[in-house]
Design an enzyme around this catalytic site. Sequence first.
Site, PDB file in Angstrom:
ATOM      1  N   MET A 149      -3.989   4.668  -0.526  1.00  0.00           N
ATOM      2  CA  MET A 149      -4.787   5.217   0.555  1.00  0.00           C
ATOM      3  C   MET A 149      -5.791   6.265   0.064  1.00  0.00           C
ATOM      4  O   MET A 149      -6.770   6.529   0.750  1.00  0.00           O
ATOM      5  CB  MET A 149      -3.873   5.809   1.641  1.00  0.00           C
ATOM      6  CG  MET A 149      -3.088   4.768   2.421  1.00  0.00           C
ATOM      7  SD  MET A 149      -4.112   3.520   3.239  1.00  0.00           S
ATOM      8  CE  MET A 149      -4.831   4.489   4.575  1.00  0.00           C
TER       9      MET A 149
ATOM     10  N   VAL B 265       0.840  -1.191   0.000  1.00  0.00           N
ATOM     11  CA  VAL B 265       0.000   0.000   0.000  1.00  0.00           C
ATOM     12  C   VAL B 265       0.879   1.245   0.000  1.00  0.00           C
ATOM     13  O   VAL B 265       1.937   1.264   0.642  1.00  0.00           O
ATOM     14  CB  VAL B 265      -0.889   0.027   1.273  1.00  0.00           C
ATOM     15  CG1 VAL B 265      -1.738   1.281   1.333  1.00  0.00           C
ATOM     16  CG2 VAL B 265      -1.755  -1.200   1.363  1.00  0.00           C
ATOM     17  N   CYS B 266       0.436   2.291  -0.700  1.00  0.00           N
ATOM     18  CA  CYS B 266       1.075   3.612  -0.614  1.00  0.00           C
ATOM     19  C   CYS B 266      -0.034   4.664  -0.732  1.00  0.00           C
ATOM     20  O   CYS B 266      -1.193   4.374  -0.476  1.00  0.00           O
ATOM     21  CB  CYS B 266       2.158   3.792  -1.672  1.00  0.00           C
ATOM     22  SG  CYS B 266       1.539   3.908  -3.362  1.00  0.00           S
ATOM     23  N   ARG B 267       0.305   5.866  -1.136  1.00  0.00           N
ATOM     24  CA  ARG B 267      -0.697   6.931  -1.237  1.00  0.00           C
ATOM     25  C   ARG B 267      -1.642   6.711  -2.411  1.00  0.00           C
ATOM     26  O   ARG B 267      -2.850   6.776  -2.269  1.00  0.00           O
ATOM     27  CB  ARG B 267      -0.021   8.298  -1.361  1.00  0.00           C
ATOM     28  CG  ARG B 267      -1.008   9.453  -1.366  1.00  0.00           C
ATOM     29  CD  ARG B 267      -0.355  10.803  -1.355  1.00  0.00           C
ATOM     30  NE  ARG B 267       0.011  11.347  -2.649  1.00  0.00           N
ATOM     31  CZ  ARG B 267      -0.808  11.649  -3.651  1.00  0.00           C
ATOM     32  NH1 ARG B 267      -2.089  11.398  -3.558  1.00  0.00           N
ATOM     33  NH2 ARG B 267      -0.364  12.177  -4.766  1.00  0.00           N
TER      34      ARG B 267
END
Length: 98
Positions: A90, A62-64
């Site tokens: 996210m 997961v990242c932005r």
Amino acid sequence: MTEITAKEVESLVNKGKALNIIDVREVDEVADGKIPGAVNIPLGHVESRIDELDKSEKYIMVCRSGGRSGRAAEFLDNQGYNVINMQGGMLSWKGEVC
């Protein structure tokens, strides 16, 4: 590269599934909130911390927005790890954060 939607991850979290979520955002980004249970390993540290991961486990990256986690997933996949990238990162996450 295998991908999963944020909605699918949220559903698994809500069902109490044991997930290995790796958040590759920077520490200051994670301070704004992360998926409960996620472990923060910033993208620039993934290679040096690879020994913390188990090749027999499955990891959701997961990242932005999904770009950095995609790069991390590609790198780990090339090293023989079972990884899935969360599409949209996210920015797409509507579930709880901690």
